[in-house]
Scaffold this motif. Structure first.
Motif, PDB file in Angstrom:
ATOM      1  N   UNK A  89      25.444  32.446  36.792  1.00  0.00           N
ATOM      2  CA  UNK A  89      24.601  33.270  36.197  1.00  0.00           C
ATOM      3  C   UNK A  89      23.331  33.161  37.024  1.00  0.00           C
ATOM      4  N   UNK A  90      22.618  31.972  37.151  1.00  0.00           N
ATOM      5  CA  UNK A  90      21.479  31.856  37.815  1.00  0.00           C
ATOM      6  C   UNK A  90      21.443  32.356  39.307  1.00  0.00           C
ATOM      7  N   UNK A  91      22.330  32.082  39.938  1.00  0.00           N
ATOM      8  CA  UNK A  91      22.505  32.543  41.370  1.00  0.00           C
ATOM      9  C   UNK A  91      22.508  34.099  41.354  1.00  0.00           C
ATOM     10  N   UNK A  92      23.204  34.687  40.453  1.00  0.00           N
ATOM     11  CA  UNK A  92      23.331  36.080  40.652  1.00  0.00           C
ATOM     12  C   UNK A  92      21.938  36.894  40.182  1.00  0.00           C
ATOM     13  N   UNK A  93      21.477  36.201  39.096  1.00  0.00           N
ATOM     14  CA  UNK A  93      20.058  36.821  38.621  1.00  0.00           C
ATOM     15  C   UNK A  93      19.117  36.642  39.630  1.00  0.00           C
ATOM     16  N   UNK A  94      19.001  35.630  40.364  1.00  0.00           N
ATOM     17  CA  UNK A  94      18.282  35.474  41.359  1.00  0.00           C
ATOM     18  C   UNK A  94      17.957  36.734  42.153  1.00  0.00           C
ATOM     19  N   UNK A  95      18.934  37.441  42.413  1.00  0.00           N
ATOM     20  CA  UNK A  95      18.789  38.638  43.315  1.00  0.00           C
ATOM     21  C   UNK A  95      18.701  39.978  42.594  1.00  0.00           C
ATOM     22  N   UNK A  96      18.657  39.907  41.446  1.00  0.00           N
ATOM     23  CA  UNK A  96      18.254  41.134  40.618  1.00  0.00           C
ATOM     24  C   UNK A  96      19.463  41.826  39.853  1.00  0.00           C
ATOM     25  N   UNK A  97      20.708  41.102  39.814  1.00  0.00           N
ATOM     26  CA  UNK A  97      21.833  41.726  39.223  1.00  0.00           C
ATOM     27  C   UNK A  97      21.997  41.226  37.854  1.00  0.00           C
ATOM     28  N   UNK A  98      22.233  42.295  36.918  1.00  0.00           N
ATOM     29  CA  UNK A  98      22.721  41.667  35.628  1.00  0.00           C
ATOM     30  C   UNK A  98      24.297  41.062  35.758  1.00  0.00           C
ATOM     31  N   UNK A  99      24.629  40.374  34.840  1.00  0.00           N
ATOM     32  CA  UNK A  99      25.809  39.396  34.949  1.00  0.00           C
ATOM     33  C   UNK A  99      26.681  39.617  33.492  1.00  0.00           C
ATOM     34  N   UNK A 100      27.849  39.673  33.932  1.00  0.00           N
ATOM     35  CA  UNK A 100      28.891  39.943  32.670  1.00  0.00           C
ATOM     36  C   UNK A 100      29.795  38.877  33.047  1.00  0.00           C
ATOM     37  N   UNK A 101      30.814  38.582  31.924  1.00  0.00           N
ATOM     38  CA  UNK A 101      31.960  37.691  32.064  1.00  0.00           C
ATOM     39  C   UNK A 101      33.229  38.335  31.103  1.00  0.00           C
ATOM     40  N   UNK A 102      34.288  38.611  31.693  1.00  0.00           N
ATOM     41  CA  UNK A 102      35.566  39.069  31.119  1.00  0.00           C
ATOM     42  C   UNK A 102      36.219  37.876  30.357  1.00  0.00           C
ATOM     43  N   UNK A 103      36.285  37.969  29.118  1.00  0.00           N
ATOM     44  CA  UNK A 103      37.080  36.946  28.298  1.00  0.00           C
ATOM     45  C   UNK A 103      38.435  37.352  28.195  1.00  0.00           C
ATOM     46  N   UNK A 104      39.404  36.794  28.482  1.00  0.00           N
ATOM     47  CA  UNK A 104      40.990  37.077  28.639  1.00  0.00           C
ATOM     48  C   UNK A 104      41.858  36.066  27.972  1.00  0.00           C
ATOM     49  N   UNK A 105      43.091  36.691  27.715  1.00  0.00           N
ATOM     50  CA  UNK A 105      44.150  35.776  27.506  1.00  0.00           C
ATOM     51  C   UNK A 105      45.182  36.690  28.120  1.00  0.00           C
ATOM     52  N   UNK A 106      46.189  35.841  28.694  1.00  0.00           N
ATOM     53  CA  UNK A 106      47.231  36.613  29.802  1.00  0.00           C
ATOM     54  C   UNK A 106      48.320  36.899  29.038  1.00  0.00           C
ATOM     55  N   UNK A 107      48.634  36.118  27.637  1.00  0.00           N
ATOM     56  CA  UNK A 107      49.762  36.682  26.940  1.00  0.00           C
ATOM     57  C   UNK A 107      51.235  36.429  27.560  1.00  0.00           C
ATOM     58  N   UNK A 108      52.092  37.224  27.757  1.00  0.00           N
ATOM     59  CA  UNK A 108      53.234  36.876  28.128  1.00  0.00           C
ATOM     60  C   UNK A 108      53.199  37.120  29.569  1.00  0.00           C
ATOM     61  N   UNK A 109      52.384  37.600  30.481  1.00  0.00           N
ATOM     62  CA  UNK A 109      52.087  37.374  31.771  1.00  0.00           C
ATOM     63  C   UNK A 109      51.555  36.322  32.350  1.00  0.00           C
ATOM     64  N   UNK A 110      51.352  35.000  31.581  1.00  0.00           N
ATOM     65  CA  UNK A 110      50.987  33.797  32.014  1.00  0.00           C
ATOM     66  C   UNK A 110      52.187  33.138  32.738  1.00  0.00           C
ATOM     67  N   UNK A 111      51.722  32.674  33.967  1.00  0.00           N
ATOM     68  CA  UNK A 111      52.695  31.895  35.023  1.00  0.00           C
ATOM     69  C   UNK A 111      52.160  30.601  34.943  1.00  0.00           C
ATOM     70  N   UNK A 112      52.667  29.870  33.920  1.00  0.00           N
ATOM     71  CA  UNK A 112      52.199  28.531  33.492  1.00  0.00           C
ATOM     72  C   UNK A 112      53.516  27.549  33.089  1.00  0.00           C
ATOM     73  N   UNK A 113      53.392  26.418  33.132  1.00  0.00           N
ATOM     74  CA  UNK A 113      54.363  25.621  32.532  1.00  0.00           C
ATOM     75  C   UNK A 113      54.204  25.444  31.318  1.00  0.00           C
ATOM     76  N   UNK A 114      55.336  25.275  30.478  1.00  0.00           N
ATOM     77  CA  UNK A 114      55.187  25.017  29.255  1.00  0.00           C
ATOM     78  C   UNK A 114      55.207  26.613  28.564  1.00  0.00           C
ATOM     79  N   UNK A 115      55.075  26.464  27.145  1.00  0.00           N
ATOM     80  CA  UNK A 115      55.146  27.751  26.234  1.00  0.00           C
ATOM     81  C   UNK A 115      53.996  28.601  26.510  1.00  0.00           C
ATOM     82  N   UNK A 116      54.588  30.049  26.393  1.00  0.00           N
ATOM     83  CA  UNK A 116      53.578  30.985  26.669  1.00  0.00           C
ATOM     84  C   UNK A 116      53.727  31.834  25.255  1.00  0.00           C
ATOM     85  N   UNK A 117      52.556  32.780  24.973  1.00  0.00           N
ATOM     86  CA  UNK A 117      52.557  33.562  23.696  1.00  0.00           C
ATOM     87  C   UNK A 117      52.497  35.003  23.987  1.00  0.00           C
ATOM     88  N   UNK A 118      53.012  35.668  22.928  1.00  0.00           N
ATOM     89  CA  UNK A 118      52.763  37.032  23.249  1.00  0.00           C
ATOM     90  C   UNK A 118      53.088  37.713  21.609  1.00  0.00           C
TER      91      UNK A 118
END
Length: 339
Positions: A89-118
């Motif tokens: 965030x500090x690196x981006x703000x140093x150059x005048x950008x506002x910053x955001x983050x996308x909070x996410x959960x992949x659900x059934x499209x997770x490509x992982x070992x073990x159990x996935x949820x949906x």
């Protein structure tokens, strides 16, 4: 007529210097599989801030290890992740950008070992794993994970949070009748299918007072799926809950053929903006300054989200400004080559 693309935009007390947004794009670069920020992320995001993008939204960031799309995804499920994001965030703000983050959960499209949820035990396609249908406890724990991740986003110093409700990931899976076949209060009617997102928004807002965006897939491209008309209703509900902007994408909840062309999703942004009377962002094959300006001048969206074009050209704002015959301020270090 004044050029709108380079006019400021204020939302809930946060002022973007222009209407250009870097859309969240997965980098799959957390190679230790621990979700931590790497040098690639520092270089990638800071360079777009140097390029004068108004708002940069960090890629889909998992609220739980089980919610990653891949083992290489960024994560914000642990307090140990905050330090890396704070530096980013500090690196981006140093150059005048506002910053955001996308909070996410992949659900059934997770490509992982073990159990996935949906929401329901339905695989995305015949090549992907069948998920476990979420129990009420699973749902409660996942809502709590979104809340804790939002708390960490506050500590990291982000200006904007976007909840990922699109592209066939968990929230989108709850919203669409194509992927949600539940018989309890989280399935069936539109109100019930919206319930999970409602709970996530309410939980996030207990710890977050800044601008809140939600990305949606406004069209399922299936005769039994959701359309932009359905998302007018969902967006009205989100507005009542205090969501500030709908980031309007489409597709990917099921395998579907989508006819793409320049600005093919802009009409969905326009539909939601007018139908729900709220701010929207347009995304999807937007490549030129003239195209972006047309969208804004005709009130089809309030912000223009760029993805692949900002991968090709980190200094796209300068490219667009030259196309629109506008002079924009660049980094002092680049003055001799910026004009």
């Amino acid at each position: 007529m004044a050029v709108k693309l380079f006019s400021p935009f204020t939302i809930k007390g946060v002022t973007l210097k222009n209407r250009i947004v870097m859309s969240p794009m997965c980098m799959y670069s957390s190679h230790n599989q621990d979700g931590h920020v790497q040098n690639w992320h520092r270089t990638h995001y800071a360079s777009r801030a140097v390029g004068q993008v108004g708002l940069i939204i960090v890629e889909a960031t998992a609220v739980s290890p089980q919610g990653r799309i891949s083992p290489q995804d960024l994560g914000i499920w642990s307090d140990e992740h905050v330090e890396g994001f704070n530096e980013l965030v500090g690196l981006m703000k140093e150059h005048g950008a506002k910053t955001g983050i996308q909070l996410a959960h992949a659900g059934r499209k997770a490509v992982l070992e073990g159990e996935i949820l949906a929401p329901s035990a339905l695989a995305f396609n015949d090549k992907m794993k069948t998920p476990k249908e979420m129990s009420k406890t699973d749902i409660k724990e996942t809502v709590a994970a979104f809340k804790k991740s939002a708390e960490r986003a506050v500590k990291a110093g982000f200006d904007v949070i976007e909840i990922h409700g699109a592209h066939g990931y968990l929230i989108n899976e709850f919203l669409s009748p194509l992927s949600n076949k539940r018989a309890d209060e989280y399935g069936g009617s539109a109100e019930n299918r919206y319930r999970f997102l409602r709970e996530v928004i309410d939980a996030v807002k207990t710890v977050w007072n800044g601008p809140l965006f939600v990305r949606v897939s406004a069209h399922d491209y299936h005769e039994e799926g959701l359309t932009p008309k359905d998302y007018i209703t969902f967006s009205q509900w989100m507005k009542e809950q205090g969501v500030d902007l709908i980031d309007v994408s489409s597709g990917a909840v099921i395998p579907a053929h989508i006819r793409v062309y320049p600005g093919y999703q802009v009409k969905y942004s326009e539909t939601i903006k007018n139908g729900a009377d709220m701010s929207t962002g347009a995304v999807g094959l937007i490549t030129s300054g003239i195209q972006a300006e047309e969208i804004l001048q005709n009130d089809r969206a309030d912000l223009v989200f760029l993805a692949r074009e900002l991968l090709r050209d980190p200094y796209w704002p300068r490219t667009a400004a030259k196309e629109l015959d506008v002079t924009i301020e660049g980094p002092k270090q680049y003055e001799r080559g910026w004009v």
